[in-house]
Structures are given as structure tokens and as C-alpha cells.
Write an enzyme that holds these catalytic residues in place. Structure first.
Site, PDB file in Angstrom:
ATOM      1  N   ASP A  88      31.783   6.986 -21.679  1.00 51.18           N
ATOM      2  CA  ASP A  88      32.121   7.917 -20.606  1.00 51.18           C
ATOM      3  C   ASP A  88      33.502   8.509 -20.876  1.00 51.18           C
ATOM      4  O   ASP A  88      34.451   7.773 -21.147  1.00 51.18           O
ATOM      5  CB  ASP A  88      32.121   7.200 -19.252  1.00 51.18           C
ATOM      6  CG  ASP A  88      32.230   8.216 -18.127  1.00 51.18           C
ATOM      7  OD1 ASP A  88      31.317   9.053 -18.009  1.00 51.18           O
ATOM      8  OD2 ASP A  88      33.227   8.195 -17.391  1.00 51.18           O
ATOM      9  N   GLY A 550      -1.395  37.885 -37.090  1.00 46.03           N
ATOM     10  CA  GLY A 550      -1.950  36.976 -38.101  1.00 46.03           C
ATOM     11  C   GLY A 550      -2.121  35.580 -37.529  1.00 46.03           C
ATOM     12  O   GLY A 550      -1.659  35.284 -36.434  1.00 46.03           O
TER      13      GLY A 550
HETATM   14  C1  TTP Z   1      37.351  16.849 -22.942  1.00 48.82           C
HETATM   15  C2  TTP Z   1      36.066  17.122 -23.636  1.00 48.82           C
HETATM   16  C3  TTP Z   1      34.869  16.560 -23.213  1.00 48.82           C
HETATM   17  N1  TTP Z   1      33.703  16.831 -23.849  1.00 48.82           N
HETATM   18  C4  TTP Z   1      32.423  16.264 -23.390  1.00 48.82           C
HETATM   19  C5  TTP Z   1      32.078  14.897 -23.953  1.00 48.82           C
HETATM   20  C6  TTP Z   1      31.036  14.396 -22.985  1.00 48.82           C
HETATM   21  O1  TTP Z   1      29.742  14.853 -23.431  1.00 48.82           O
HETATM   22  C7  TTP Z   1      31.390  15.089 -21.678  1.00 48.82           C
HETATM   23  C8  TTP Z   1      31.908  14.109 -20.644  1.00 48.82           C
HETATM   24  O2  TTP Z   1      30.859  13.656 -19.856  1.00 48.82           O
HETATM   25  P1  TTP Z   1      30.273  12.195 -19.889  1.00 48.82           P
HETATM   26  O3  TTP Z   1      29.848  11.865 -18.513  1.00 48.82           O
HETATM   27  O4  TTP Z   1      31.210  11.256 -20.586  1.00 48.82           O
HETATM   28  O5  TTP Z   1      29.002  12.316 -20.844  1.00 48.82           O
HETATM   29  P2  TTP Z   1      27.713  13.226 -20.693  1.00 48.82           P
HETATM   30  O6  TTP Z   1      27.374  13.455 -19.256  1.00 48.82           O
HETATM   31  O7  TTP Z   1      27.886  14.457 -21.568  1.00 48.82           O
HETATM   32  O8  TTP Z   1      26.594  12.318 -21.368  1.00 48.82           O
HETATM   33  P3  TTP Z   1      26.111  10.848 -20.911  1.00 48.82           P
HETATM   34  O9  TTP Z   1      26.625  10.565 -19.525  1.00 48.82           O
HETATM   35  O10 TTP Z   1      24.604  10.925 -20.968  1.00 48.82           O
HETATM   36  O11 TTP Z   1      26.675   9.915 -21.938  1.00 48.82           O
HETATM   37  O12 TTP Z   1      32.431  16.024 -21.991  1.00 48.82           O
HETATM   38  C9  TTP Z   1      33.678  17.677 -24.951  1.00 48.82           C
HETATM   39  O13 TTP Z   1      32.608  17.932 -25.519  1.00 48.82           O
HETATM   40  N2  TTP Z   1      34.848  18.221 -25.397  1.00 48.82           N
HETATM   41  C10 TTP Z   1      36.055  17.986 -24.796  1.00 48.82           C
HETATM   42  O14 TTP Z   1      37.082  18.518 -25.271  1.00 48.82           O
END
Ligand code: TTP
Length: 658
Positions: A88, A550
Site C-alpha cells: 500500500d 475477409g
Molecule cells: C505516488 C505515486 C503512486 N503511484 C501509484 C502506486 C499505486 O498503484 C497507487 C497507490 O494505491 P494503492 O492503494 O497502494 O494501490 P492500488 O489501489 O493501485 O492497487 P492495490 O490496492 O490493488 O494494491 O499509486 C504511482 O503509480 N506513481 C506515483 O508517483
């Protein structure tokens, strides 16, 4: 080098990533880890005020995500994963915890609070290790840690903020930005692990694996925290409460950027059922430390019997939520049919042009009985499709909800009207023979419509102009709703020519040309389809879409750099998929690619599993897992596969011809 030996230790294990985050999947896949994705159903709603430090919240959420999946896999799929990974990511600034924005205004609130300041990004990670033991029990160990990275944003002007928000990028990301993409332009500096910001602290994770698999495991048993899996998937004892009260030795206190390994000791979930247990509360055996064993009693914990059957022991009567869930499941078909009927009788179109009509007026317009109309309107209100307003006459008047306006009008940009009519006229009769479909393992056109399907599409869909048009409208509406998400899932700048195989009305193709100005798309479909495609040509769109008629199983495929297969492979059994992929592979040079859009079976989401049943009753195919698609693609010389869960009805992946 520590990393490779660590990853290779997991080579023959069932590794499960309890995350829907495409970023986490990419990071771990790029590290060479082979895993299954089972997104967690744990709702990220822990009470933040119970945690003294923000990272404790991230760690606890990660634990609950991983434990929920471990428990679901064991109980629902009768499959014991070796290791389940949950994570998370949160952003913290000025004592606030920022998660994913719920809408654009929320994204604005988050990004403006980050403007010009340094903030922390924490990713909490939980690793659940599962082992079957000799007593037909499952032992669990839980390891968790977190990583902090500091990020400083430049001053952001209002126009920059809104331009960024309107790009759509912030919506599924903690803090409302993606450092790995456009959001990188907002960042002045990063102190710490960059991948931690993107969603997964790979380096710290490998160090933990090293401690687990390459060092003595005694440290696992020495720590004194214990955990058991209770019925709702949350831990029932000291680990979660220690996090809340921040006790010394709490895992969440000691892990900051350290290589120290902390784990819960062995915890046993009994799989053996007995008569004695069937009558009373069930037991979860917990070895809370190497020094002592504890038996922790929980009520109504679902148990596996030694024949692998699930038994539920309950002390009290049925729970309200369970009854609610059962009711929803039993009523599901009634809700669908109420939607189909209101849509077919054009109730939503009527109320869009004349909002505020009373039941009597609506009954007249749709040429139906007053009693029946009233029942239907009330059902639609309860389902969130209509709103009713009391008048002084006490006769309610009706209008569409936003949901209905967006999806149920026949001419809305994202109208599902065509697909709903197909569900009503085709899928519904087929599903009424589901039992035969399951018994026979074949589609049910014969029983539902008296149609033998030797040549599936020709005999079941294209034999009649009206049926064909209805089917094309259904495919058109689904392609319009899903098209943009699929078209923008990957960077396609290296491709120029695209062939959309089975692209039907061209709706998906137009989304691709709109999203990628350098692309031109040829839609390749049966002559019966291409004949009618001009009925669906959008106005005011640049036309870089052409049609070639096709049969993709027989005729030469148009030459292209990129082949799209959107909702095609799920129609066919493996042998036919093999034939089609071989034909595409033969047409591809190295560097060409195939983009597949389907709903994937991973995680056994209801939409995917029910769609798979749909394919059984309606066609010859089924839905498949990411792994199955990867294996099929690699048989035909494709690799370097990337998956994206679009959050829309379809997931997407792209594979490159090697
Ligand atoms: C700060 C930041 C976060 N993120 C993303 C990572 C995580 O996917 C998301 C944070 O949410 P999370 O709740 O950690 O994860 P999620 O909902 O995407 O997936 P799941 O709960 O199923 O594990 O933000 C980026 O892609 N780039 C960034 O710079």
C-alpha cells in the site's frame, strides 16, 4: 549479487501479488519474478486516527490486503499459495495522509497541498508465507516492512495543476500523481528509492527475501508477534492491535529502511474438520512464539474438512451482511431483467426528453399497463436508474439519474443501450439453458433459438439482417465504452499501421486513431459485417480507418505493425486461438506486436467469471488468465508482454514478436 538468487528461490513457488496496481506488476515482472495477480478485495478504509505514524497505516493496509487474498485463495479456490505479497502506497504532507483522489477536485486538493513542498511517500509491504503441514493445516507467517522516500514538488501554477489533472493521470495514484510519467515533470528532487514512489520498494523487498530464504529462518520464530486469520479476513490478535497502540516490538515501529527481519511466527489454520468442531466454535491454532503455543478461539471461521470441503460453524443465527449478500445474488437476474425491460421500452430516452413525467403518462407513452409501469419504475428507482420526486398530489414524478443519462440513453456517447438489447434478446435466452451448457460444455443456440451453429457467427448472428444489426450495435456500444481505455493503455508511438482483427463496426479503431495521430487502422472482418459498417461511421472524425472484408481463419491478413484482438480470442477454444495466433505470427516481422483486450480471469472477479460462462453459453470459447495468454503468445514467438488493468470492462496486454 544478492538479487537474482533471491528471485530464483521463488521460481517454483506459487507467488501471488495481491494487487491490481499495474505499476507493482511491472516492477516485479521486470525483476524476473513469476507470479499470479489476485487483486485484494480489502477496502482501504482503516481508521487513520488509530495509527500513531502514517507508515503504520500503510503497513496495516498492506497486511490486510495480503491476508484477505491468502485467506480467499485457501478458502475459495482450495489452493495454497506459497507466498502472497500485498502493498500500500500513501503520500503524507502536513500530517495528512493522501491516498488515491476520488475525483478531479480531490486531485486538485491533493496536488495543491504538495505544491512547492517536500513530502513523504511510504509504501507498506506485507509478505504472507503459507505452508501446508503434515496435519492438513496451513501455517502462515507474516513479514512486513515499509520504505520512505522524500519527494519535493516545484511550485505549481493553477494552469499546470489543471492541465495535469485533466490528463487523467492522477486518478489511480496516491497523492494524485505518477512520478514515472507526466507527474515526473512536477518533481524537483527525490531522496530515496524511486520505485518505492511508483508503488513497490524493490530493493528492500529483495533484502527481506534474502533474509527469509538465504539466511537462517530461526529469526522468523524468535519474534513474538502472532496473527490468525479470522472470518472477515482481519487479524484477530496482537499484530494488528500492536500496530494500533504502537507497542514496543511492533513490526510497524522497527522497519524503517532497515534490513531487520520481523515476522509473525507460525500460525496454523486447521483444515481438518470433525464432528466435535461442527457443533461449536472453530479453532485457529496459533504458535505465538517459539516459547509457547496458544489456541485462539474464533467464531464462525470457515474450515476446510480433510476432503477439502468448506464448512461454516456459526454460534449465532445468520449474519445480516450474509443474508443481504444472498438476497442480492438471488435477485441479480431480476435486476438485470428490469434494466433490460426499461431499456427496451425506451423509458430512459422518454424521461430524458420529458423529465418529470408521472407513471400514468409514462404508461401511456410506452403503451403499457399502469400497474406494470408503476412496478417497473419503482424497481428502477431502487436500482439507482431513476429518481422519483413526490409532488403535492402525492403522485411521484420520475427522471433519469446520472448513471442512466450516461449509459442508458440510446444516443449517449457511452451508451450501453445496444449491448443491453443484445443481453436481453440473445444472452438472456442462452443463460436460461445454462445448466445444459454446463452439462454439455457447449453453446446453447440450438436450444434457445433452434439454430445449429456449425459456423458459429454465420449461423447464429449473421443469418438474419435484424439479428446481425443488433449484434453489431452491441459490439459497437461495448467498443465505444472500452475503446479509449484500451487505446491509451500503452505507448504505441513506434507503430504506424494497425489491423483490428474482427474489429466489427470500427468503433475501437476510431478510438485508436483518435488517441494516436500517427496511426492508421484497417478493420478486418467478415464480408457480412463490413457490408454494414458504414452505418456506424462516426461524423466529425478524421478518417484513418479503412475496412477489408475477409475471414481471419482463412484469408490473408492485412499487413500491419500492430494487430489488435479485442474480445476476439474469448470466442474461441484453444485450438482455434492457436490457428489464429499462428496466422498473425506468420504475418509479423520481429518488433511487430499483438494487443489483446479481454477481461482476464485472474482474481476471479465476478465480471470475468460470469463473462466466461457467457462465452460457454454463447460461443465456443472462455475467458483466460494472464498466464494462459502469455503461454499462448510465447508458443507463437511473442514475448516482452506487458499487462494493464484498465479499470474498464476490458484488460489489455501487448506482446512483441521476438
Ligand atoms: C505516488 C505515486 C503512486 N503511484 C501509484 C502506486 C499505486 O498503484 C497507487 C497507490 O494505491 P494503492 O492503494 O497502494 O494501490 P492500488 O489501489 O493501485 O492497487 P492495490 O490496492 O490493488 O494494491 O499509486 C504511482 O503509480 N506513481 C506515483 O508517483
Amino acid at each position: 549479487m544478492v538479487l537474482n538468487p533471491v528471485i530464483s528461490k521463488l521460481a517454483n513457488k506459487l507467488v501471488v501479488l495481491a494487487s491490481a496496481s499495474p505499476r507493482r506488476q511491472d516492477i516485479l515482472r521486470n525483476a524476473g519474478l513469476k507470479f499470479e495477480v489476485v487483486p485484494s478485495w480489502f477496502k482501504e478504509t482503516l481508521d487513520k486516527s488509530l495509527f500513531k505514524e502514517p507508515h503504520e497505516y500503510a503497513v496495516e493496509t498492506a497486511k490486510q490486503k495480503a491476508l484477505e487474498v491468502a485467506r480467499r485463495m485457501l478458502l475459495k479456490h482450495l489452493k495454497t499459495p506459497d507466498i502472497v505479497i500485498g502493498a500500500d502506497t500513501i503520500v503524507t504532507v502536513d500530517s495528512m495522509i493522501l491516498e488515491k483522489p476520488v475525483d478531479k477536485n480531490d486531485a486538485y486538493r491533493m496536488l495543491s497541498s504538495l505544491s512547492g513542498k517536500e513530502h513523504s511517500v511510504y509504501t507498506g509491504v506485507a509478505i504472507v508465507l503459507c505452508h501446508d503441514n503434515e496435519n492438513d493445516e496451513v501455517d502462515y507467517q507474516l513479514i512486513d516492512f515499509y520504505e520512505e522516500t522524500k519527494v519535493k514538488f516545484a511550485d505549481l501554477s493553477e494552469s499546470m495543476l489543471w492541465e495535469y489533472i485533466n490528463s487523467g493521470e492522477p486518478m489511480d495514484k496516491a497523492g494524485g500523481y505518477g512520478i514515472q510519467a507526466l507527474g515526473g515533470m512536477l518533481v524537483e528532487y527525490v531522496h530515496g528509492d524511486f520505485l518505492n514512489v511508483v508503488g513497490f520498494p524493490l530493493n528492500h523487498f529483495c533484502k527481506q527475501l534474502d533474509l527469509i530464504y538465504n539466511r537462517s529462518t530461526s529469526s522468523l520464530d524468535e519474534k513474538s508477534l502472532s496473527v490468525s486469520l479470522s472470518e472477515n479476513g482481519t487479524e484477530s490478535n496482537s499484530l494488528s492491535s500492536s500496530a494500533k497502540h504502537n507497542l514496543p516490538n511492533s513490526s510497524s515501529q522497527t522497519h524503517h529502511n532497515q534490513n531487520t527481519l520481523s515476522a509473525s511466527p507460525l500460525n496454523k489454520v486447521k483444515r481438518t474438520g470433525s464432528d466435535r468442531e461442527a457443533g461449536g466454535s472453530s479453532q485457529v491454532l496459533v504458535n505465538s512464539s517459539s516459547e509457547h503455543k496458544a489456541t485462539c478461539k474464533t467464531t464462525a471461521l470457515p474450515q476446510m474438512t480433510n476432503r477439502g470441503q468448506l464448512t461454516v460453524h456459526a454460534d449465532s443465527g445468520p449474519k445480516k451482511e450474509d443474508l443481504q449478500r444472498m438476497m442480492e445474488l438471488m435477485d441479480g437476474f431480476k435486476a438485470s431483467k428490469a434494466l433490460f425491460t426499461a431499456s427496451k421500452m425506451c423509458v430512459f430516452d422518454l424521461l430524458q426528453s420529458r423529465p418529470g413525467l408521472e407513471a400514468e403518462q409514462i404508461a401511456q407513452e410506452i403503451k403499457a399497463s399502469l400497474k406494470g409501469t408503476q412496478c417497473l419504475l419503482e424497481a428502477c428507482v431502487s436500482l439507482g436508474l431513476l429518481r422519483s420526486k413526490e409532488q403535492t398530489s402525492h403522485k411521484p414524478m420520475y427522471e433519469n439519474t446520472d448513471l442512466a443519462t450516461r449509459f442508458l440513453l440510446s444516443d449517449a456517447p457511452f451508451s450501453l443501450h445496444g449491448y443491453i438489447q443484445h443481453c436481453n434478446s440473445t444472452v438472456w435466452p442462452l443463460f436460461s439453458h445454462l445448466e445444459s451448457a454446463v452439462q454439455e460444455g457447449t453453446n446453447q443456440h440450438d436450444k434457445a433459438f433452434g439454430k445449429k451453429s456449425k459456423d458459429m457467427f454465420q449461423d447464429t448472428v449473421y443469418y438474419d439482417r435484424e439479428v446481425k444489426l443488433r449484434f453489431m450495435k452491441a459490439m459497437h456500444s461495448i467498443a465505444k465504452v472500452t475503446g479509449k481505455a484500451v487505446a491509451t493503455a500503452f505507448d504505441l508511438s513506434s507503430f504506424k499501421t494497425v489491423c483490428d482483427i474482427g474489429g466489427c463496426t470500427g468503433a475501437m479503431a476510431y478510438e485508436f486513431t483518435e488517441a494516436h495521430p500517427g496511426l492508421s487502422v484497417t478493420v478486418f472482418d467478415l464480408p457480412a459485417v463490413v457490408d454494414m459498417s458504414e452505418h456506424f461511421t462516426p461524423q466529425h472524425r478524421e478518417h484513418r480507418v479503412s475496412f477489408v472484408a475477409g475471414d481471419f481463419f482463412k484469408d490473408d491478413l492485412p499487413k500491419a505493425d500492430l494487430y489488435i484482438l479485442a474480445r476476439i480470442l474469448h470466442d474461441w477454444p484453444d485450438e482455434k486461438v492457436d490457428i489464429l495466433l499462428k496466422r498473425i505470427s506468420d504475418a509479423c516481422r520481429p518488433g511487430c506486436a499483438v494487443l489483446i483486450a479481454e477481461t482476464m480471469l485472474d482474481g476471479l472477479r465476478p465480471h470475468s467469471t460470469l463473462q466466461s460462462l457467457n462465452m460457454l453459453a454463447q460461443a465456443e470459447g472462455k475467458e483466460r488468465t494472464q498466464r494462459q495468454y502469455v503461454d499462448m503468445m510465447s508458443t507463437h514467438g511473442f514475448g516482452d508482454t506487458r499487462f494493464v488493468q484498465t479499470g474498464n470492462f476490458l484488460d489489455a496486454f501487448i506482446s512483441i514478436k521476438l
